[in-house]
Design an enzyme around this catalytic site. Structure first.
Site, PDB file in Angstrom:
ATOM      1  N   HIS A 264     -11.572 -12.516  -5.376  1.00  0.00           N
ATOM      2  CA  HIS A 264     -11.119 -13.408  -4.299  1.00  0.00           C
ATOM      3  C   HIS A 264     -12.351 -13.665  -3.443  1.00  0.00           C
ATOM      4  O   HIS A 264     -13.171 -12.771  -3.249  1.00  0.00           O
ATOM      5  CB  HIS A 264      -9.989 -12.721  -3.514  1.00  0.00           C
TER       6      HIS A 264
ATOM      7  N   ASP B 251      -9.942  -6.563   0.293  1.00  0.00           N
ATOM      8  CA  ASP B 251     -10.937  -7.433   0.931  1.00  0.00           C
ATOM      9  C   ASP B 251     -11.564  -6.784   2.168  1.00  0.00           C
ATOM     10  O   ASP B 251     -12.770  -6.880   2.374  1.00  0.00           O
ATOM     11  CB  ASP B 251     -10.278  -8.773   1.296  1.00  0.00           C
TER      12      ASP B 251
ATOM     13  N   GLU C 213      19.764 -15.566  -5.223  1.00  0.00           N
ATOM     14  CA  GLU C 213      19.725 -16.653  -6.209  1.00  0.00           C
ATOM     15  C   GLU C 213      18.407 -17.419  -6.227  1.00  0.00           C
ATOM     16  O   GLU C 213      18.182 -18.252  -7.101  1.00  0.00           O
ATOM     17  CB  GLU C 213      20.895 -17.621  -5.972  1.00  0.00           C
TER      18      GLU C 213
ATOM     19  N   ASP D 212      -6.069 -20.134  -1.806  1.00  0.00           N
ATOM     20  CA  ASP D 212      -5.336 -18.879  -2.008  1.00  0.00           C
ATOM     21  C   ASP D 212      -4.680 -18.443  -0.696  1.00  0.00           C
ATOM     22  O   ASP D 212      -3.499 -18.103  -0.665  1.00  0.00           O
ATOM     23  CB  ASP D 212      -6.285 -17.792  -2.517  1.00  0.00           C
TER      24      ASP D 212
ATOM     25  N   ARG E 166     -13.139   6.918  -6.084  1.00  0.00           N
ATOM     26  CA  ARG E 166     -13.302   8.100  -5.243  1.00  0.00           C
ATOM     27  C   ARG E 166     -12.573   9.264  -5.892  1.00  0.00           C
ATOM     28  O   ARG E 166     -11.402   9.151  -6.256  1.00  0.00           O
ATOM     29  CB  ARG E 166     -12.728   7.819  -3.852  1.00  0.00           C
TER      30      ARG E 166
HETATM   31  P1  NDP Z   1      -5.861  -2.653  -4.327  1.00  0.00           P
HETATM   32  O1  NDP Z   1      -5.465  -2.408  -2.928  1.00  0.00           O
HETATM   33  O2  NDP Z   1      -4.806  -2.576  -5.367  1.00  0.00           O
HETATM   34  O3  NDP Z   1      -7.063  -1.687  -4.778  1.00  0.00           O
HETATM   35  C1  NDP Z   1      -7.374  -0.577  -4.121  1.00  0.00           C
HETATM   36  C2  NDP Z   1      -8.478   0.162  -4.880  1.00  0.00           C
HETATM   37  O4  NDP Z   1      -9.662   0.085  -4.104  1.00  0.00           O
HETATM   38  C3  NDP Z   1      -8.111   1.595  -5.046  1.00  0.00           C
HETATM   39  O5  NDP Z   1      -8.579   2.090  -6.275  1.00  0.00           O
HETATM   40  C4  NDP Z   1      -8.836   2.234  -3.884  1.00  0.00           C
HETATM   41  O6  NDP Z   1      -9.239   3.564  -4.110  1.00  0.00           O
HETATM   42  C5  NDP Z   1     -10.091   1.398  -3.814  1.00  0.00           C
HETATM   43  N1  NDP Z   1     -10.729   1.460  -2.499  1.00  0.00           N
HETATM   44  C6  NDP Z   1     -10.199   1.138  -1.303  1.00  0.00           C
HETATM   45  N2  NDP Z   1     -11.089   1.313  -0.330  1.00  0.00           N
HETATM   46  C7  NDP Z   1     -12.224   1.759  -0.937  1.00  0.00           C
HETATM   47  C8  NDP Z   1     -13.496   2.145  -0.481  1.00  0.00           C
HETATM   48  N3  NDP Z   1     -13.792   2.065   0.826  1.00  0.00           N
HETATM   49  N4  NDP Z   1     -14.415   2.551  -1.391  1.00  0.00           N
HETATM   50  C9  NDP Z   1     -14.119   2.625  -2.704  1.00  0.00           C
HETATM   51  N5  NDP Z   1     -12.911   2.273  -3.192  1.00  0.00           N
HETATM   52  C10 NDP Z   1     -11.998   1.858  -2.321  1.00  0.00           C
HETATM   53  O7  NDP Z   1      -6.643  -4.043  -4.399  1.00  0.00           O
HETATM   54  P2  NDP Z   1      -6.235  -5.353  -5.184  1.00  0.00           P
HETATM   55  O8  NDP Z   1      -6.413  -5.131  -6.635  1.00  0.00           O
HETATM   56  O9  NDP Z   1      -4.934  -5.877  -4.652  1.00  0.00           O
HETATM   57  O10 NDP Z   1      -7.365  -6.360  -4.648  1.00  0.00           O
HETATM   58  C11 NDP Z   1      -8.692  -6.311  -5.117  1.00  0.00           C
HETATM   59  C12 NDP Z   1      -9.273  -7.691  -4.999  1.00  0.00           C
HETATM   60  O11 NDP Z   1      -8.578  -8.569  -5.876  1.00  0.00           O
HETATM   61  C13 NDP Z   1      -9.169  -8.311  -3.616  1.00  0.00           C
HETATM   62  O12 NDP Z   1     -10.312  -9.081  -3.392  1.00  0.00           O
HETATM   63  C14 NDP Z   1      -7.927  -9.200  -3.735  1.00  0.00           C
HETATM   64  O13 NDP Z   1      -7.945 -10.287  -2.821  1.00  0.00           O
HETATM   65  C15 NDP Z   1      -8.098  -9.700  -5.162  1.00  0.00           C
HETATM   66  N6  NDP Z   1      -6.899 -10.174  -5.821  1.00  0.00           N
HETATM   67  C16 NDP Z   1      -5.767  -9.416  -5.800  1.00  0.00           C
HETATM   68  C17 NDP Z   1      -4.641  -9.843  -6.464  1.00  0.00           C
HETATM   69  C18 NDP Z   1      -3.436  -8.965  -6.537  1.00  0.00           C
HETATM   70  O14 NDP Z   1      -2.491  -9.375  -7.198  1.00  0.00           O
HETATM   71  N7  NDP Z   1      -3.367  -7.790  -5.931  1.00  0.00           N
HETATM   72  C19 NDP Z   1      -4.603 -11.146  -7.159  1.00  0.00           C
HETATM   73  C20 NDP Z   1      -5.890 -11.809  -7.221  1.00  0.00           C
HETATM   74  C21 NDP Z   1      -6.970 -11.340  -6.532  1.00  0.00           C
HETATM   75  P3  NDP Z   1      -8.238   4.834  -4.144  1.00  0.00           P
HETATM   76  O15 NDP Z   1      -7.460   4.702  -5.412  1.00  0.00           O
HETATM   77  O16 NDP Z   1      -9.176   5.982  -4.151  1.00  0.00           O
HETATM   78  O17 NDP Z   1      -7.388   4.734  -2.927  1.00  0.00           O
HETATM   79 MG    MG Z   2      -3.231 -15.696  -4.637  1.00  0.00          MG
HETATM   80 MG    MG Z   3      -4.566 -13.741  -1.956  1.00  0.00          MG
END
Ligand code: NDP
Ligand code: MG
Ligand code: MG
Length: 333
Positions: free
Chosen positions: A107, A82, A230, A190, A47
């Site tokens: 995920h 998610d 710790e 998970d 976005r």
């Molecule tokens: P984040 O919360 O870090 O990612 C958010 C991103 O998604 C941002 O770039 C945000 O945009 C964008 N976003 C949010 N809402 C919308 C929308 N409505 N339309 C378009 N873009 C949108 O996510 P994660 O990386 O944590 O998680 C992503 C996936 O990966 C999930 O399925 C999670 O379960 C999985 N996952 C996550 C892990 C982790 O360590 N975090 C580990 C393994 C899997 P903006 O920048 O504009 O706000």
């Molecule tokens: Mg996990």
């Molecule tokens: Mg998880």
């Protein structure tokens, strides 16, 4: 069970294919950069004006509005939170994705609980690194990788599995070790891991230990060191060499206490609670609660989070951590 390495995985399935990464957060940022550095054609759908957009520009990753990124893509990785995936699927992906393109998740939640119902002409796959995005990126830069799981839900093109494996290799997952699973197994394990052990269980164990000492009249600062600070040393030993390595490094007295008293803390009752948590995950009760909570504006979630944030151990810990200079940057440990 086979663990695939780099040599087991071919990249052809994604050669000359365009990869759209929707969302540029923890996972999106790491996947996009690693795939680009692996030689793939990557665009991120972000976005305009958002944090993801700014970061992608800074990282010199090609950016486009999410809809535009989807239009030209052969593989679309949906890496938004998610809870945002259902809307992103309905509004951005379903109407615009090319016929025969692949939909990739990190995920399985949205698919496993039926939140996203993909088109029949698309491949549906999962590549889930077993670590946070910054580690996925850091390990890749070092020429290594974080282990990953992959799964195929729907194979419309007969290349779904090959594409998922090529993607996983491209982010470093095969260097770290790649294991095949199913959406159900990845999603349920998970959720269980983070709820019962890693995030939910561990923090409650720490709080309960701290509270027990403080209630018994011991100094909060001393309780903090023993019950929270710790813990990292112990977890590092688990990480490097399992329970055996911990036993090799702690004192005889600590070891005797560990084997004699540990089972008095995690009892059959605790294990029954674990099975209960698992049943709620398997039945979809947990997913339903979390979705309803989101729809209601997260009042209960916010209250419970605040209770954790305001727990006395947080105040005690913040003051003590101020004095530990090496904790200021999270990656220099
Ligand atoms: P984040 O919360 O870090 O990612 C958010 C991103 O998604 C941002 O770039 C945000 O945009 C964008 N976003 C949010 N809402 C919308 C929308 N409505 N339309 C378009 N873009 C949108 O996510 P994660 O990386 O944590 O998680 C992503 C996936 O990966 C999930 O399925 C999670 O379960 C999985 N996952 C996550 C892990 C982790 O360590 N975090 C580990 C393994 C899997 P903006 O920048 O504009 O706000
Ligand atoms: Mg996990
Ligand atoms: Mg998880």
């Amino acid at each position: 069970m086979k663990v695939y390495s780099n040599d087991d995985v071919r990249s052809d399935a994604l050669q000359d294919q365009r990869i759209a990464i929707i969302g540029y957060g923890s996972q999106g940022r790491a996947h996009a950069q690693n795939l680009r550095d692996s030689g793939f054609d990557v665009v991120t759908g972000v976005r305009k004006g958002g944090k993801g957009w700014t970061n992608a520009r800074a990282d010199k990753i090609e950016t486009a509005e999410p809809t535009e990124a989807v239009k030209g893509a052969d593989l679309i990785a949906i890496l938004t939170p998610d809870m945002a995936q259902e809307a992103v699927w309905k509004e951005t992906i379903a109407p615009h994705a090319k016929e025969g393109s692949a939909l990739l998740f990190a995920h399985g939640f949205s698919i496993h609980y039926g939140r996203v119902q993909p088109r029949a002409d698309m491949d549906v796959v999962l590549v889930a690194p077993k670590g946070p995005g910054d580690l996925v990126r850091r390990e890749f830069i070092r020429g290594r990788g974080v282990p990953a799981l992959f799964a195929v839900k729907q194979d419309a093109t007969e290349t779904a599995r090959a594409r998922a494996m090529a993607y996983a290799k491209g982010i470093g997952g095969a260097a770290g070790g790649l294991i095949e699973t199913t959406f159900a197994e990845e999603t349920e394990t998970d959720l269980f891991g983070e709820q019962a052990v890693l995030c939910g269980g561990a923090k409650e164990l720490v709080k309960a230990g701290y509270q027990t000492l403080v209630d018994a009249g011991y100094q909060p600062e001393v309780a903090y060191f023993e019950c929270m600070h710790e813990l990292k040393l112990i977890v590092d030993l688990f990480y490097e060499g399992g329970i055996s390595k911990m036993h090799d490094f702690i004192s005889e007295t600590a070891k005797y206490g560990a084997v004699a008293s540990g089972p008095r803390i995690i009892t059959e009752e605790t294990r029954e609670r674990m099975r209960e948590v698992l049943r709620d995950i398997q039945s979809g009760n947990f997913a339903r609660d979390w979705i309803l909570e989101n729809q209601a504006g997260k009042p209960r979630y916010t209250a419970m989070l605040n209770a954790d944030r305001n727990h006395p151990i947080e105040k005690t810990g913040a003051a003590l951590r101020e004095r530990m200079a090496w904790l200021k940057s999270p990656t220099n440990a």
